[in-house]
Design a protein around this motif. Structure first.
Motif, PDB file in Angstrom:
ATOM      1  N   ASN A 253      10.787  -1.010   3.100  1.00 45.30           N
ATOM      2  CA  ASN A 253      11.186  -2.272   3.711  1.00 45.30           C
ATOM      3  C   ASN A 253      10.031  -3.268   3.786  1.00 45.30           C
ATOM      4  O   ASN A 253      10.134  -4.277   4.484  1.00 45.30           O
ATOM      5  CB  ASN A 253      11.743  -2.027   5.114  1.00 45.30           C
ATOM      6  N   LEU A 254       8.940  -2.990   3.070  1.00 43.16           N
ATOM      7  CA  LEU A 254       7.768  -3.864   3.103  1.00 43.16           C
ATOM      8  C   LEU A 254       8.111  -5.239   2.532  1.00 43.16           C
ATOM      9  O   LEU A 254       8.623  -5.348   1.418  1.00 43.16           O
ATOM     10  CB  LEU A 254       6.630  -3.228   2.314  1.00 43.16           C
ATOM     11  N   GLU A 255       7.820  -6.302   3.305  1.00 39.24           N
ATOM     12  CA  GLU A 255       8.154  -7.663   2.897  1.00 39.24           C
ATOM     13  C   GLU A 255       6.920  -8.497   2.564  1.00 39.24           C
ATOM     14  O   GLU A 255       6.995  -9.387   1.713  1.00 39.24           O
ATOM     15  CB  GLU A 255       8.946  -8.370   4.005  1.00 39.24           C
ATOM     16  N   SER A 256       5.797  -8.230   3.235  1.00 38.36           N
ATOM     17  CA  SER A 256       4.620  -9.081   3.061  1.00 38.36           C
ATOM     18  C   SER A 256       3.348  -8.242   3.095  1.00 38.36           C
ATOM     19  O   SER A 256       3.214  -7.346   3.932  1.00 38.36           O
ATOM     20  CB  SER A 256       4.575 -10.142   4.172  1.00 38.36           C
ATOM     21  N   ILE A 257       2.426  -8.553   2.176  1.00 34.84           N
ATOM     22  CA  ILE A 257       1.127  -7.883   2.176  1.00 34.84           C
ATOM     23  C   ILE A 257       0.031  -8.915   1.949  1.00 34.84           C
ATOM     24  O   ILE A 257       0.145  -9.796   1.091  1.00 34.84           O
ATOM     25  CB  ILE A 257       1.046  -6.778   1.097  1.00 34.84           C
ATOM     26  N   VAL A 258      -1.017  -8.814   2.766  1.00 38.78           N
ATOM     27  CA  VAL A 258      -2.235  -9.598   2.589  1.00 38.78           C
ATOM     28  C   VAL A 258      -3.360  -8.604   2.336  1.00 38.78           C
ATOM     29  O   VAL A 258      -3.607  -7.719   3.161  1.00 38.78           O
ATOM     30  CB  VAL A 258      -2.547 -10.466   3.824  1.00 38.78           C
ATOM     31  N   CYS A 259      -4.018  -8.731   1.202  1.00 38.59           N
ATOM     32  CA  CYS A 259      -5.096  -7.804   0.848  1.00 38.59           C
ATOM     33  C   CYS A 259      -6.349  -8.601   0.493  1.00 38.59           C
ATOM     34  O   CYS A 259      -6.397  -9.265  -0.549  1.00 38.59           O
ATOM     35  CB  CYS A 259      -4.673  -6.913  -0.318  1.00 38.59           C
ATOM     36  N   ILE A 260      -7.339  -8.557   1.374  1.00 36.72           N
ATOM     37  CA  ILE A 260      -8.635  -9.203   1.146  1.00 36.72           C
ATOM     38  C   ILE A 260      -9.650  -8.071   1.050  1.00 36.72           C
ATOM     39  O   ILE A 260     -10.067  -7.514   2.061  1.00 36.72           O
ATOM     40  CB  ILE A 260      -8.979 -10.164   2.295  1.00 36.72           C
ATOM     41  N   SER A 261     -10.034  -7.726  -0.161  1.00 36.42           N
ATOM     42  CA  SER A 261     -10.800  -6.493  -0.334  1.00 36.42           C
ATOM     43  C   SER A 261     -11.619  -6.518  -1.616  1.00 36.42           C
ATOM     44  O   SER A 261     -11.187  -7.056  -2.638  1.00 36.42           O
ATOM     45  CB  SER A 261      -9.833  -5.296  -0.371  1.00 36.42           C
ATOM     46  N   PRO A 262     -12.828  -5.907  -1.579  1.00 40.14           N
ATOM     47  CA  PRO A 262     -13.606  -5.686  -2.804  1.00 40.14           C
ATOM     48  C   PRO A 262     -13.150  -4.425  -3.535  1.00 40.14           C
ATOM     49  O   PRO A 262     -13.771  -4.023  -4.510  1.00 40.14           O
ATOM     50  CB  PRO A 262     -15.032  -5.541  -2.275  1.00 40.14           C
TER      51      PRO A 262
END
Length: 463
Positions: A253-262
């Motif tokens: 059910n995942l709708e949104s992802i924010v990924c700030i990563s090296p």
């Protein structure tokens, strides 16, 4: 005037008569305790504490305050802080707590902190934030915290290793925020991150170095935020495990992802048909790892085939471009409607390929301006072949941080020439008033472009 109004007038006296403050105070004191507690819930805590001097009825009423912020930095001495927390949490422990923030600079007496946490759980806390700046290696939060039936929101900010009990069971936890935590045990960490009704999960500056693989399996998860950085060695990879931790994320059910990563760790999203929005940025990382990061980022994108809105920062595009021919293997996004890049540079094969792989794209954004080439002869770029969306769906293009230089028009020309169904072209300028002549020349050159769309509205926003 009716008799009732006359009666009221005689009861309260003449209009200019001074009110009896004592009488008003007594009337408030006569209110039921539940109503007084409700009144206190609307005032700041420091004001609620001051009410203890009003009368005997108010002396301990503030201890039932449902929203507590117990922060050590607000006290001049640690002893004052610990005594105050004892009075609030331990000495008056009968009332329910809705929201509690507990923040300590130095853990000091670990048993005392555990007593505070246990008391909060016993008082059925619903929204709990625990911020511990310095903790000893053998510190373990009480088990009751990780089996609370009333917690709906938990924020843990702990600078150090978090030793977790097992099993962990949060039947009603919907929001979990974790910051600066070093995870040391796979089984308990997976239990913590896979609570059955969890809807929002945030992981900021957490460390996974001690784990090789980890699975997050949360059926109700809707929002996922991952934010980490390479603090120790941004330009030296010698102290970094070459593979990091492989984190598998299952969220039907995942709708949104924010990924700030090296991408020191390999975050992989198993294909989710529910994912609608993704925002990806790659902070500075070790140059020797750039190719590895590119393949990890591409692997993450492959799990996002159902998204409707995608944001890729300029750094993310640069990283994807660093791996030879990787752009040929970028995934297709058949449902993508909005695509947001950083800088506009159609010489970036990654940008062009993603435009080709988004056949139903309706809105295109570049929020970091235009990337100009050093040579005048290199600014122009062609779209050959033209992406399918340019002839069928693309109706809005927006660019921010435009300098309004004449050279930028040459970069914009392919967009305007080939977007035949475009309805709105929006430019947000960083215009300097001293360069008004250059801005006028920009506008004149822009009007000279033979646009493919016959119903195009061009809007320039000036600062």
């Amino acid at each position: 005037m009716d008799e009732t109004a006359v009666a009221r007038k005689s009861e309260y006296g003449k209009p200019n008569e001074v009110l009896d403050i004592d009488a008003v105070a007594n009337s408030i004191n006569d209110l039921p305790e539940a109503i007084l507690e409700h009144i206190l819930s609307f005032v700041p805590m420091e004001d609620a504490v001051r009410t203890c001097v009003l009368s005997k009825n108010w002396r301990y009423l503030w201890t039932s305050y449902p929203n507590l912020e117990l922060v050590e930095w607000a006290f001049s001495r640690r002893e004052q802080f610990t005594n105050f927390v004892d009075r609030v949490l331990v000495l008056q422990s009968s009332s329910r707590i809705k929201r509690l923030v507990l923040s300590c600079r130095d853990l000091g007496d670990a048993s005392r902190v555990n007593l505070w946490v246990s008391t909060a759980v016993k008082r059925n806390v619903e929204d709990f934030t625990v911020h511990l700046s310095i903790i000893p290696g053998n510190f373990i939060l009480p088990h009751c915290l990780f089996s609370s039936a009333t917690l709906t929101r938990l924020n843990l900010c702990i600078l150090g290793a978090l030793k977790l009990p097992s099993p962990i069971w949060f039947p009603n936890l919907k929001v979990l925020h974790l910051e600066y935590i070093t995870f040391v045990d796979k089984r308990s960490t997976e239990q913590l991150l896979s609570s059955p009704v969890l809807e929002e999960l945030t992981l900021r500056y957490c460390t996974w170095d001690n784990l090789e693989t980890l699975t997050i399996r949360t059926p109700m998860l809707k929002i996922l935020t991952i934010h980490d950085e390479d603090f120790d060695c941004p330009y030296d990879c010698s102290s970094v495990h070459p593979d990091g931790c492989r984190v598998l994320i299952y969220g039907i059910n995942l709708e949104s992802i924010v990924c700030i990563s090296p991408f020191l760790n390999d975050y992989q999203i198993e294909k989710s048909c529910s994912l609608l929005h993704a925002d990806i940025d790659v902070p500075d990382c070790c140059p020797r790892r750039t190719e590895q990061v590119a393949y990890r980022l591409n692997k993450q994108l492959e799990g996002m085939h159902s998204i409707e809105r995608l944001t890729l920062s300029s750094k993310a595009v640069d990283v994807l471009s660093s791996a030879a021919e990787l752009h040929l293997h970028l995934p297709v996004f058949p449902k993508l409607k909005e695509l947001n890049f950083g800088r506009l540079n159609l010489k970036h094969q990654v940008i062009v390929k993603l435009l080709h792989n988004s056949p139903n794209l309706e809105k295109l954004y570049f929020h970091e301006g235009i990337e100009l080439c050093p040579s005048d002869d290199e600014d122009g770029a062609t779209l050959d072949p033209v992406p399918h969306c340019f002839g069928s769906h693309l109706r809005q293009i927006e660019l921010s941080d435009i300098l309004l230089w004449e050279k930028e028009v040459r970069v914009l020309e392919p967009l305007l020439k080939h977007a035949v169904v475009l309805e709105k072209f929006m430019l947000r300028s960083l215009w300097d008033p001293s360069l008004w002549r250059a801005a006028e020349m920009f506008r004149e050159k822009l009007l000279e472009i033979r646009c493919g769309s016959k119903s195009l509205e061009t809007v320039i926003f000036w600062p």
